[in-house]
Design a protein around this motif. Structure first.
Motif, PDB file in Angstrom:
ATOM      1  N   THR A 233       0.850  -1.190   0.000  1.00 19.85           N
ATOM      2  CA  THR A 233       0.000   0.000   0.000  1.00 19.85           C
ATOM      3  C   THR A 233       0.883   1.237   0.000  1.00 19.85           C
TER       4      THR A 233
ATOM      5  N   ALA B 296       0.579   4.361   3.160  1.00 16.26           N
ATOM      6  CA  ALA B 296      -0.261   3.661   4.124  1.00 16.26           C
ATOM      7  C   ALA B 296      -0.517   4.544   5.330  1.00 16.26           C
ATOM      8  N   GLY B 297      -1.745   4.501   5.839  1.00 12.51           N
ATOM      9  CA  GLY B 297      -2.072   5.248   7.051  1.00 12.51           C
ATOM     10  C   GLY B 297      -2.427   6.705   6.797  1.00 12.51           C
ATOM     11  N   THR B 298      -2.479   7.136   5.537  1.00  8.87           N
ATOM     12  CA  THR B 298      -2.918   8.494   5.232  1.00  8.87           C
ATOM     13  C   THR B 298      -4.171   8.402   4.365  1.00  8.87           C
TER      14      THR B 298
ATOM     15  N   ALA C 181      -3.884   6.760   0.849  1.00  7.52           N
ATOM     16  CA  ALA C 181      -3.400   5.388   0.714  1.00  7.52           C
ATOM     17  C   ALA C 181      -3.992   4.726  -0.526  1.00  7.52           C
TER      18      ALA C 181
ATOM     19  N   GLN D 205      -3.836   0.898  -2.407  1.00 10.22           N
ATOM     20  CA  GLN D 205      -3.304  -0.459  -2.362  1.00 10.22           C
ATOM     21  C   GLN D 205      -2.939  -0.894  -3.775  1.00 10.22           C
TER      22      GLN D 205
ATOM     23  N   THR E 120       3.992  -4.293   2.508  1.00  5.33           N
ATOM     24  CA  THR E 120       3.189  -3.973   3.683  1.00  5.33           C
ATOM     25  C   THR E 120       2.841  -5.275   4.421  1.00  5.33           C
TER      26      THR E 120
ATOM     27  N   SER F  98       7.300   6.527   1.518  1.00  6.62           N
ATOM     28  CA  SER F  98       6.259   6.309   2.519  1.00  6.62           C
ATOM     29  C   SER F  98       5.839   7.634   3.147  1.00  6.62           C
TER      30      SER F  98
ATOM     31  N   PRO G  21      -5.679  15.000   8.256  1.00  5.65           N
ATOM     32  CA  PRO G  21      -5.010  14.097   9.185  1.00  5.65           C
ATOM     33  C   PRO G  21      -3.893  14.848   9.895  1.00  5.65           C
TER      34      PRO G  21
ATOM     35  N   ARG H 229      -1.586  14.072  11.811  1.00 14.53           N
ATOM     36  CA  ARG H 229      -0.236  13.501  11.758  1.00 14.53           C
ATOM     37  C   ARG H 229       0.495  13.893  10.489  1.00 14.53           C
ATOM     38  N   ALA H 230      -0.246  13.903   9.374  1.00 23.25           N
ATOM     39  CA  ALA H 230       0.393  14.238   8.102  1.00 23.25           C
ATOM     40  C   ALA H 230       0.800  15.704   8.071  1.00 23.25           C
TER      41      ALA H 230
END
Lengths: 286, 268
Positions: A11, A14-16, A19, A21, A60, B2, B61, B63-64
């Motif tokens: 992904t 990831a976590g935003t 994201a 996949q 991932t 990432s 978000p 955090r971002a």
């Protein structure tokens, strides 16, 4: 040297909220000396797949195994792994930067620990493999070459490290017919020397000629897998997956529809020709 | 890749997303002026509260948006230390060789660090809720009066717009080229500064070449589609500011005014 993917998912971001996949539980096994073709519609996860194979991305979920060893395990020497796997990106001519061709091809050997003489030998061999003479090409500026020549120099830059597995992303996109033939000959030659090869391409004709096995991706999953004969057998299925079948197979299908039955296994021009010859030139008469 | 780049736009439906880009940009500058004025604890309380409220309203978000702050922690430590140790005025609490720790210096360091952090959060909220093209459009509109002074405002806005649009493309390309060089044996992970500097040409040369090529292609493409300078170009979606936009502007003006008042009335 078998190369395996075990239930690999990936992904991006990831976590935003952004994201995406790209791969969903892909498993794959590649044998030594194999030429594997990868096809699929734009955005199906091909580029992600090869970057995972080359250790540039970390899955991932799932594992990438080379010789049974997880290449992303904490204790693994990634630099050593990268030396074993060569990746030629799409438009590799963009990565050239040195003053001379010879220096550019040597770039990847910087951390190899080879002596200067050994390096030169490697560079000479790599340039010769792509059809250049070290003497004539070595001192030229890579930026002054034509597009096709640049691409060959860039490929030589990857070959110099003598990888066991070579991955090409869209290697023939934008090449003229001669450049294409030359590239396919190079793939056959490298494969004959024992290099395993992964070819990502939209060009079904080239894959039908070169690949031992084909993989069709769709939305991050393996949709079809098998020899070119198997994958191209169902023309409609291939169309649904948004990939071309090879031109000879498409011709064979048309002929079959018009009453000249051509078996689905004729996926190359040679195959189609021999089928037609057998039918129409029986007894040697045209 | 990432980690998201700083200034990433996140499509959304929040109140801030719906505001007009011109209002947001003006409001941003007003709040920025306020932050620059801030020099006392109450002022910073107001500024941080405003930034926090905006972040909450934007439904981005957190955090971002805050990640760039975290990535720059060393920078914050450095500006604080530089100010705390080298500030000329105030009584020295401790001094040694060229260093001189003072209360005034520490206050100054905290000031600078807090201002930079606030600016980063505010700009993060702005770029997070406003698409790059909207920002360019807003700049274009705000620059218009400059044309009266003979400044080619529209051209400047066009240049800025193109530059902003190229950022993600070039970032992506940098990522690809970095990976391509790593795949053929380059090592960028080295911790030594000298080694890292030496590893720049394989990245910088290809990116510059490609940026020039892209710029050339874009110029040709723009001319081929009839671009003749930016003067008197019209917009597909021209619309006046709405009530919500005026309200937001008024709020920002209020916060800015409050900062000015606090600056004048409250000593640190």
């Amino acid at each position: 040297m078998p190369f395996c993917l075990e239930e690999v998912s990936f992904t991006y971001a990831a976590g935003t909220p952004l994201a995406v996949q790209a791969l969903r539980g892909v498993s794959l096994r590649m044998e030594a000396g194999e030429v594997l073709g990868v096809m699929g519609h734009t955005g199906c996860g091909k580029s992600t797949l090869i970057q995972l194979l080359a250790g540039l991305l970390v899955p991932t979920h799932g594992r990438v195994l080379l010789d049974g060893q997880d290449i992303n395990a904490p204790g693994c020497d990634r630099a050593a792994l990268r030396a074993r796997v060569g990746l030629v990106f799409q438009y590799p001519e963009c990565q050239l930067f040195e003053i001379t061709v010879a220096k550019d091809v040597t770039f990847g050997l910087k951390h190899s620990g080879l002596s200067p003489a050994q390096k030169e030998e490697r560079v000479r061999a790599a340039l010769e493999t792509v059809g250049f003479s070290y003497e004539r090409m070595g001192a030229q500026s890579p930026l002054a070459l034509s597009g096709g020549e640049k691409r060959r120099v860039a490929i030589a830059g990857v070959l110099a490290a003598r990888p066991e597995i070579l991955i090409f992303d869209e290697p023939i996109a934008g090449l003229d017919p001669m450049g294409r033939e030359r590239f396919l000959a190079l793939v056959r030659r490298l494969n004959a020397q024992g290099t395993s090869i992964v070819l990502v391409s939209h060009n079904a004709d080239a894959l039908a000629q070169c690949a031992d096995r084909l993989l069709v991706l769709k939305d991050g999953c393996v949709a079809l897998e098998g020899t070119a004969e198997q994958v191209f057998a169902d023309v409609e299925a291939a169309r649904r997956l948004q990939v071309d079948v090879s031109t000879p197979r498409a011709l064979g299908q048309m002929l079959t529809q018009r009453g000249v039955a051509v078996p689905a296994g004729a996926v190359t021009y040679e195959g189609l020709l021999s089928v037609l010859k057998e039918r129409f030139c029986a007894g040697g008469n045209p | 890749m990432s980690a998201l780049p700083a200034g990433q736009f996140f499509p959304g439906q929040s109140v801030l997303h719906a505001l007009d880009a011109r209002a947001k940009l003006l409001g941003f500058f007003l709040l920025l002026a306020g932050v620059v004025c801030a020099a006392s604890l109450p002022a910073y309380a107001v500024a941080f509260a405003a930034a926090g409220a905006l972040l909450a309203l934007s439904r981005l978000p957190a955090r971002a948006v805050l990640a760039p702050l975290k990535r720059l922690w060393l920078f914050f430590v450095l500006i604080f230390a530089m100010n705390a140790l080298f500030y000329e005025r105030g009584d020295a609490l401790w001094s040694w060789w060229i260093f001189r720790l003072s209360k005034a210096g520490m206050a100054q360091g905290a000031n600078v660090a807090a201002r930079v952090a606030l600016m980063m959060v505010l700009s993060g909220v702005l770029t997070g809720t406003t698409a790059p093209m909207e920002i360019t459009g807003a700049l274009n509109a705000l620059f218009k009066p400059l044309a009266l002074l003979g400044i080619p405002a529209q051209e400047i806005a066009m240049i800025l717009g193109i530059a902003i649009q190229f950022i993600p493309t070039l970032l992506e390309e940098t990522d690809t080229i970095r990976k391509a060089q790593i795949a053929r044996g380059a090592r960028f992970e080295s911790r030594s500064l000298w080694r890292r500097a030496a590893s720049l040409p394989p990245l910088v040369v290809p990116i510059f070449l490609s940026a020039f090529r892209r710029a050339d292609d874009l110029a040709t493409a723009m001319e081929a589609r009839g671009y003749r300078g930016a003067a008197n170009r019209t917009h597909r979606r021209a619309r006046p500011l709405r009530r919500a936009d005026w309200f937001a502007l008024a709020l920002c003006t209020g916060v800015c005014a409050l900062h000015v008042v606090l600056r004048v009335c409250v000593a640190f």
